[in-house]
Design an enzyme around this catalytic site. Structure first.
Site, PDB file in Angstrom:
ATOM      1  N   GLU A   1      -5.513 -13.504  17.373  1.00 31.91           N
ATOM      2  CA  GLU A   1      -6.748 -14.239  17.120  1.00 31.91           C
ATOM      3  C   GLU A   1      -6.597 -15.085  15.869  1.00 31.91           C
ATOM      4  O   GLU A   1      -5.919 -14.685  14.922  1.00 31.91           O
ATOM      5  CB  GLU A   1      -7.924 -13.270  16.948  1.00 31.91           C
ATOM      6  CG  GLU A   1      -8.195 -12.377  18.149  1.00 31.91           C
ATOM      7  CD  GLU A   1      -8.669 -13.171  19.355  1.00 31.91           C
ATOM      8  OE1 GLU A   1      -9.222 -14.273  19.156  1.00 31.91           O
ATOM      9  OE2 GLU A   1      -8.492 -12.692  20.484  1.00 31.91           O
TER      10      GLU A   1
ATOM     11  N   HIS B   1       0.809  -1.215   0.000  1.00 33.86           N
ATOM     12  CA  HIS B   1       0.000   0.000   0.000  1.00 33.86           C
ATOM     13  C   HIS B   1       0.839   1.259   0.000  1.00 33.86           C
ATOM     14  O   HIS B   1       0.415   2.307   0.467  1.00 33.86           O
ATOM     15  CB  HIS B   1      -0.933  -0.004   1.220  1.00 33.86           C
ATOM     16  CG  HIS B   1      -1.821  -1.189   1.256  1.00 33.86           C
ATOM     17  ND1 HIS B   1      -1.797  -2.111   2.271  1.00 33.86           N
ATOM     18  CD2 HIS B   1      -2.761  -1.624   0.393  1.00 33.86           C
ATOM     19  CE1 HIS B   1      -2.685  -3.070   2.028  1.00 33.86           C
ATOM     20  NE2 HIS B   1      -3.273  -2.793   0.901  1.00 33.86           N
TER      21      HIS B   1
ATOM     22  N   SER C   1      -5.377  -9.394   9.855  1.00 37.38           N
ATOM     23  CA  SER C   1      -6.640 -10.116   9.997  1.00 37.38           C
ATOM     24  C   SER C   1      -7.055 -10.815   8.719  1.00 37.38           C
ATOM     25  O   SER C   1      -8.072 -11.481   8.692  1.00 37.38           O
ATOM     26  CB  SER C   1      -7.747  -9.143  10.429  1.00 37.38           C
ATOM     27  OG  SER C   1      -7.947  -8.167   9.436  1.00 37.38           O
TER      28      SER C   1
END
Length: 675
Positions: A608, A491, A583
């Site tokens: 996670e 990016h 994520s």
């Protein structure tokens, strides 16, 4: 793009939108790049209409959006405009229907689709009994369809009355399963046919429009699309339905991976670092990612990067063929676990010690890393999106902008980083970025243990093929032994400067640019007494336009070409793919998970478990995926110990961020006290 960092928020992040949202938010006055002009044929046709000036401007803008945002060729854009007019959404869909591939950045899903309440039947019996093994086929030729009003351009051969295998979509109103536009387009046929049936029967949505069965779910990645809104959906009312399909597709482990991962987590968060309790993705703008921008997963990314996927497969086949010719027996031995869905990877780790063993082995020759927000979290870089962040505290009245522009920014603070606004008025963007640009030059933020792990991985093993960095902070540049050619800034980067115009892109020395920022751009925070009282533009030394900025990708801008080029080179031969602190919610960066070879071992380091919809499986039945739960710094510090690099990292402790330095100090003290 949708955000900087895949998810929406890198330490400094910005994102791109879908065709529909890009069209809706693009300013009618946004100037096209100087070289991007319509052909004589297009302009002549536009000039023949009553309001020729407006039509010509609309034509130019549509072509500019199609080429710059979605990276279609100029010929494709012009052909689409000639066939369907200057509406960008219609032109976008026309190109896809003709076989074109959108290679633009991630999209932002729609959260307020007005059609969900009426056109999603949560209690449909077909949903409860759906079987992904037997029911995931296009039933276009076996189920009764409303009278056909649109003859899809058949792309794939129909065998025995069936469409070939591929991505299928299930209608969330009636449960009909139809193939995607990349096969024979029967899913879109179903929508248009049901819409035509509603029109003929006088049935309309809210007595205003007939929309047909407009909402469908991809059976490949469980993303949801509304044909009427022409957008992907992220609606809370759909969450339970998606979970039902997740359980059917992935089994009960799709939400219970945590219990299976404790063995793979050698680091206890609380014992190593008490300050990184939240998901590596939350908060840091360095996280070009943000969970609330949960966007197009694997199949959409594959659609966007059709050409790249084909080239990767081709390269992989050629590589395998070459291996077989050189040493067929050795090649076959290496490929004995290619069918990863059946046979576990021979090096599938159960601990970081096992992972270190594989990295050291001769069987691991090429390592590719995809990094996100979590890698830079402990650097202390300010967060844009959370309470008290830039967007929350932005004083719009202090910006150098007209009232219309200020009102736009008040309604959506992220608009300050929109490409169209920047081309119209670059000052608000530069005023907001001023402290981050100067902070980068002054090295106000330092590298983390995660950055140094990657540097040591290259220095010690020479097996690092590429780091795909979604963060824009450029902190990896502080790793002097990590060659810049090994890093792909997915990016863009805060510490590289260039002209934003696509026909210029001339670079400017970063130090020179920082001096111009210091002297030309006012400090809207009021903390720099040496800053000027008003802002003046910074001109490009090549084209003389006020379009110079850090190379960070703005909303509505395409990803760098280098991303698409390098994945074709790197992925076919990858042996180990490591995901660090992301994520995996936004494409096309998350598609790398899917595009690596079947025999490639995949490791995820995050607080996670992520990536279920991309096919990652951490359950007891896992065959090539390993999850290390914890902070990026904590996990990678333990891995460095298993690799025997603790002395090396201790020697550069002074080059780490305060948080990483403290973690390493406490870790070493604990180790010494227990030895």
């Amino acid at each position: 793009m949708s955000s900087n960092e895949e998810e929406g928020s890198e330490p400094f992040s910005e994102h791109k939108q879908s065709a529909a949202s890009a069209s809706a938010s693009a300013s009618a006055s946004s100037p096209p790049a100087a070289s991007e002009t319509a052909t004589t044929a297009s302009l002549s046709e536009a000039a023949s209409t009553p309001s020729s000036d407006y039509t010509i401007a609309q034509t130019l803008q549509t072509i500019e959006q199609l080429t710059s945002i979605f990276q279609f060729t100029y010929k494709q854009a012009e052909d689409a405009v000639n066939h369907v007019g200057a509406d960008v959404t219609s032109a976008y869909n026309y190109i896809l229907d003709q076989g074109g591939s959108d290679r633009g950045g991630p999209i932002v899903p729609k959260s307020d689709c007005p059609h969900v309440a009426r056109h999603v039947k949560n209690k449909c019996n077909k949903f409860d009994t759906f079987n992904f093994e037997s029911d995931n086929i296009c039933h276009y030729f076996t189920e009764e369809e409303p009278s056909h009003v649109r003859k899809s351009k058949r792309k794939c051969e129909v065998v025995d009355g069936k469409c070939p295998n591929g991505e299928n979509w299930i209608c969330l109103e009636c449960g009909a399963v139809r193939c995607s536009r990349y096969i024979n387009g029967h899913a879109k046929d179903h929508w248009e046919n049901t819409q035509a049936a509603e029109i003929s029967q006088g049935s309309k949505d809210d007595n205003t429009e007939a929309v047909g069965h407009c909402i469908a779910m991809s059976l490949r990645d469980l993303s949801i699309w509304c044909y009427q809104c022409n957008a992907y959906l992220n609606n809370t009312d759909l969450a339970k339905l998606v979970q039902r399909f997740e359980r059917s597709k992935f089994g009960d482990n799709s939400h219970g991976a945590d219990s299976n991962m404790e063995e793979g987590n050698p680091v206890n968060d609380s014992s190593v670092s008490s300050e990184h309790k939240c998901d590596e993705e939350n908060g840091n703008e360095n996280e070009n990612e943000s969970k609330d921008e949960n966007t197009k997963d694997i199949e959409q990314c594959n659609e966007e990067m059709d050409d790249c996927s084909s080239e990767i497969s081709k390269n992989r086949d050629e590589m395998n063929s070459s291996e077989s010719e050189d040493d067929e027996e050795e090649a076959m031995a290496r490929k004995k676990y290619v069918s990863f869905t059946e046979t576990p990877h021979p090096y599938l780790p159960k601990s970081l010690k096992d992972l270190a063993k594989f990295i050291k082995s001769d069987d691991c020759g090429s390592i590719v890393i995809l990094a996100g927000a979590g890698m830079s979290r402990s650097s202390g870089i300010p967060d844009f999106r959370s309470a008290g962040g830039l967007y929350d505290s932005l004083q719009v009245d202090e910006l150098t902008a007209n009232e219309a522009q200020k009102e736009l920014i008040r309604s959506d603070p992220s608009a300050v980083f929109d490409k169209h606004l920047f081309l119209d008025n670059p000052l608000p963007c530069l005023e907001c970025k001023r402290p981050f640009i100067l902070g980068t030059k002054e090295r106000k933020w330092k590298t983390t243990l995660a950055h140094r792990f990657i540097e040591l991985l290259h220095v010690k093993t020479e097996k690092l093929t590429r780091l795909y960095q979604q963060n824009i902070d450029g902190l990896e540049r502080q790793c002097n032994n990590l060659p810049k050619e090994l890093v792909v800034p997915v990016h863009g980067s805060m510490d590289r400067v260039a002209c934003e115009l696509s026909d210029c892109q001339a670079e400017m020395d970063f130090d020179e640019f920082c001096e111009k920022i210091r002297s030309n751009i006012k400090d809207i925070s009021g903390t720099d007494d040496s800053a000027p009282s008003f802002s003046t533009p910074i001109k490009c030394e090549s084209c003389s336009n006020n379009t110079v900025k850090p190379t960070v990708v703005l909303f509505h801008s395409p990803l760098p070409d280098i991303f698409f080029r390098k994945i074709i080179e790197d992925l076919p031969s990858t042996d180990l793919f490591i995901v660090i602190g992301t994520s995996l919610a936004v494409g096309p960066a998350n598609s790398l998970v899917h595009l690596v070879p079947d025999e490639c071992l995949r490791v995820v380091v995050n607080n996670e478990p992520v990536g279920f919809r991309l096919g990652i499986d951490y359950s007891e039945n896992a065959t090539r995926d390993y999850f290390a739960r914890g902070t990026c710094d904590g996990i990678l510090l333990q891995l460095m110990e298993e690799m025997g690099w603790i002395d090396d990292i201790e020697n550069i402790m002074h080059e780490l961020s305060d948080s990483s330095k403290e973690l390493l100090h406490n870790y070493l003290e604990h180790k010494r006290s227990t030895s």
